[in-house]
Scaffold this active site. Structure first.
Site, PDB file in Angstrom:
ATOM      1  N   LYS A 199       4.712  -3.661   8.063  1.00  0.00           N
ATOM      2  CA  LYS A 199       5.681  -4.619   7.523  1.00  0.00           C
ATOM      3  C   LYS A 199       7.017  -4.572   8.255  1.00  0.00           C
ATOM      4  CE  LYS A 199       5.941  -1.579   3.664  1.00  0.00           C
ATOM      5  NZ  LYS A 199       6.982  -0.751   4.211  1.00  0.00           N
ATOM      6  N   ARG A 216      10.242  -1.140  -4.718  1.00  0.00           N
ATOM      7  CA  ARG A 216       9.129  -0.219  -4.507  1.00  0.00           C
ATOM      8  C   ARG A 216       8.550   0.294  -5.814  1.00  0.00           C
ATOM      9  NH1 ARG A 216       9.759   1.530   0.784  1.00  0.00           N
ATOM     10  NH2 ARG A 216       8.288   3.055   1.541  1.00  0.00           N
TER      11      ARG A 216
HETATM   12  P1  ADP Z   1       6.992   3.268   4.810  1.00  0.00           P
HETATM   13  O1  ADP Z   1       6.915   1.982   4.107  1.00  0.00           O
HETATM   14  O2  ADP Z   1       6.301   3.250   6.143  1.00  0.00           O
HETATM   15  O3  ADP Z   1       6.615   4.424   3.943  1.00  0.00           O
HETATM   16  P2  ADP Z   1       9.911   3.162   4.825  1.00  0.00           P
HETATM   17  O4  ADP Z   1      10.692   3.253   6.070  1.00  0.00           O
HETATM   18  O5  ADP Z   1       9.917   1.869   4.088  1.00  0.00           O
HETATM   19  O6  ADP Z   1       8.458   3.612   5.230  1.00  0.00           O
HETATM   20  O7  ADP Z   1      10.403   4.312   3.803  1.00  0.00           O
HETATM   21  C1  ADP Z   1      10.493   5.655   4.149  1.00  0.00           C
HETATM   22  C2  ADP Z   1      10.954   6.483   2.954  1.00  0.00           C
HETATM   23  O8  ADP Z   1      12.256   6.042   2.514  1.00  0.00           O
HETATM   24  C3  ADP Z   1      10.078   6.392   1.707  1.00  0.00           C
HETATM   25  O9  ADP Z   1       8.974   7.259   1.741  1.00  0.00           O
HETATM   26  C4  ADP Z   1      11.084   6.742   0.606  1.00  0.00           C
HETATM   27  O10 ADP Z   1      11.312   8.144   0.547  1.00  0.00           O
HETATM   28  C5  ADP Z   1      12.355   6.104   1.098  1.00  0.00           C
HETATM   29  N1  ADP Z   1      12.528   4.741   0.565  1.00  0.00           N
HETATM   30  C6  ADP Z   1      12.517   3.581   1.283  1.00  0.00           C
HETATM   31  N2  ADP Z   1      12.708   2.519   0.490  1.00  0.00           N
HETATM   32  C7  ADP Z   1      12.833   2.992  -0.777  1.00  0.00           C
HETATM   33  C8  ADP Z   1      13.011   2.402  -2.048  1.00  0.00           C
HETATM   34  N3  ADP Z   1      13.107   1.076  -2.206  1.00  0.00           N
HETATM   35  N4  ADP Z   1      13.094   3.226  -3.133  1.00  0.00           N
HETATM   36  C9  ADP Z   1      13.006   4.549  -3.009  1.00  0.00           C
HETATM   37  N5  ADP Z   1      12.812   5.186  -1.847  1.00  0.00           N
HETATM   38  C10 ADP Z   1      12.724   4.425  -0.730  1.00  0.00           C
END
Ligand code: ADP
Length: 223
Positions: A13, A88
């Protein structure tokens, strides 16, 4: 248009978000990128977030809410935006709804088989400067260890290690069904097959967005 992109870790994504942003001109708001920047800058938020991120757990809703609220209020997000990685969980779905201009018009799930995902993630590298994602097995960087876009250092995200990947999948599975059900009930949910090449997936997403756009324009003409 206000677009949400969600999908399991490694579903692509982030890459698709960049393509959507450049073709349609909407800013991409990625909570993962915003958090990684906070970690790098060692802000108070960043220090708190780092421990949880490295365990594959979610960061607290209020930290993420603050980041998103600020970003959505920027002038460039007024005519629309693309959210990657937020909401999320169901609490974040409601947080977003309560924000000014927070109701999404389309929520796209990029659906990929989990076996393909683990392999993709173990092999991917991320640019420390611009956040670009590279899989050296698919496309070798021109200069080894350096980002092809900005020249920044490529590194393996600490949360892309196998044991953390497993935890991230578990968290995704627990939360995503509820998000999906919510957006289905609001008739904004769309599923996209995330298998195949980046271009193939982007073509599928573009089709959805263009259909959506045409529908909205027709609605406006009728009013
Ligand atoms: P992926 O979707 O590949 O797991 P992201 O870069 O979106 O990677 O997110 C990496 C980490 O950042 C997550 O595992 C979480 O710890 C944190 N994170 C990202 N977005 C959120 C969110 N909306 N709420 C809580 N934690 C988040």
């Amino acid at each position: 248009m206000r677009i949400i992109l969600f999908g399991p870790p490694g579903s692509g994504k982030g890459t698709q978000g960049d393509l959507i942003a450049s073709r349609y001109g909407y800013p991409k708001i990625s909570t993962g990128d915003l958090l990684r920047r906070a970690v790098q800058e060692k802000t108070a938020f960043g220090k708190k977030a780092e421990v949880l991120m490295n365990q594959g757990k979610l960061v607290s809703d209020d930290i993420v809410e603050g980041l998103v609220r600020e970003r959505i209020a920027s002038p460039d997000a007024r005519s629309g935006y693309l959210l990657d990685g937020f909401p999320r969980n169901l609490a974040q779905v409601h947080i977003l709804e309560a924000m000014d201009g927070g109701r999404p018009e389309v929520a796209i799930e990029v659906d990929v088989d989990s076996r393909i995902l683990t392999e993709r993630m173990q092999n991917r590298l991320t640019c420390r400067s611009c956040g670009a994602i590279v899989n050296p097995n698919l496309k070798k960087p021109r200069v080894e260890g350096r980002c092809g876009i900005c020249g920044g250092e490529l590194y393996q995200r600490p949360d892309d290690r196998p044991e953390v990947i497993a935890e991230r999948f578990k968290v995704y599975k627990e939360q995503s069904e509820k998000i999906k059900a919510y957006y289905k009930a609001k008739s904004v949910y769309r599923r996209v097959d995330g298998s195949g090449s980046v271009e193939q997936v982007f073509a599928r997403i573009s089709e959805i967005l263009e259909r959506e756009q045409a529908g909205r324009e027709a609605d406006q003409r009728q009013r």
